[in-house]
Enzyme design. Structure first.
Site, PDB file in Angstrom:
ATOM      1  N   GLU A 108       0.776  -1.241   0.000  1.00  0.00           N
ATOM      2  CA  GLU A 108       0.000   0.000   0.000  1.00  0.00           C
ATOM      3  C   GLU A 108       0.808   1.294   0.000  1.00  0.00           C
ATOM      4  O   GLU A 108       0.269   2.355   0.293  1.00  0.00           O
ATOM      5  CB  GLU A 108      -1.008   0.005   1.158  1.00  0.00           C
ATOM      6  CG  GLU A 108      -1.990  -1.142   1.052  1.00  0.00           C
ATOM      7  CD  GLU A 108      -2.988  -1.222   2.185  1.00  0.00           C
ATOM      8  OE1 GLU A 108      -2.816  -0.536   3.209  1.00  0.00           O
ATOM      9  OE2 GLU A 108      -3.961  -1.988   2.048  1.00  0.00           O
ATOM     10  N   GLU A 121      -5.995  -8.804  -1.768  1.00  0.00           N
ATOM     11  CA  GLU A 121      -6.218  -8.721  -0.326  1.00  0.00           C
ATOM     12  C   GLU A 121      -7.713  -8.573  -0.077  1.00  0.00           C
ATOM     13  O   GLU A 121      -8.368  -7.760  -0.718  1.00  0.00           O
ATOM     14  CB  GLU A 121      -5.463  -7.513   0.219  1.00  0.00           C
ATOM     15  CG  GLU A 121      -5.344  -7.439   1.703  1.00  0.00           C
ATOM     16  CD  GLU A 121      -4.433  -6.300   2.127  1.00  0.00           C
ATOM     17  OE1 GLU A 121      -4.922  -5.423   2.880  1.00  0.00           O
ATOM     18  OE2 GLU A 121      -3.258  -6.264   1.724  1.00  0.00           O
TER      19      GLU A 121
END
Length: 121
Positions: free
Chosen positions: A16, A112
Site C-alpha cells: 500500500e 487482499e
C-alpha cells in the site's frame, strides 16, 4: 534462502505504499518527489536484488497497483492504485455478504480481502 519454497508465487516490494500517495497532504502536494523515491527504493534497489536472487518469479513493486505499461524499460502505470482494470486491488467489505459473488469487485486480481469475522466465544 526463501527462493526454494514452492508456496512463493511472486515477490512483493511493499504493501500500500503507492496507494498511500493519496492519503496524506504531503504526498498529495508533491507526488513526483515521492514517486522518485518510490522508484529508487522499490524498483531500483529491491527489484534489482530480487531479480538477482530469484529471477524465476515475478516481482510487483507494490500492492495494490495499476501495474506496468512496460517491463523493459520498467514503466509504471501511476494513479488510482485501486483501478479494477489494471494491476490488483484490495477489497474490504465488513458489512457485506461474503457468500454472494456479486459482492466482489470485477477486478483483474484481488490480492487482499477483508470481512468481519465471527465473534470469539
Amino acid at each position: 534462502r526463501l527462493g526454494h519454497h514452492a508456496s512463493i508465487v511472486l515477490w512483493g516490494g511493499n504493501n500500500e505504499v503507492e496507494a498511500s500517495f493519496d492519503w496524506y497532504p504531503s504526498t498529495r502536494a508533491n507526488p513526483s518527489l515521492y514517486a522518485t523515491d518510490f522508484m529508487a527504493l522499490f524498483v531500483g534497489t529491491i527489484r534489482a536484488v530480487v531479480q538477482q536472487l530469484d529471477s524465476g518469479r515475478p516481482y510487483v513493486d507494490t500492492s495494490p497497483s495499476n501495474g506496468l505499461h512496460a517491463h523493459d524499460p520498467y514503466i509504471k502505470r501511476w494513479g488510482g492504485a485501486q483501478d479494477p482494470w489494471y494491476g490488483d486491488v484490495h477489497f474490504y467489505a465488513y458489512d457485506a455478504d461474503c457468500q454472494d459473488p456479486a459482492t466482489y469487485p470485477p477486478a483483474k486480481f484481488v490480492s487482499e480481502y477483508g470481512f468481519q469475522s465471527a465473534a470469539s466465544f
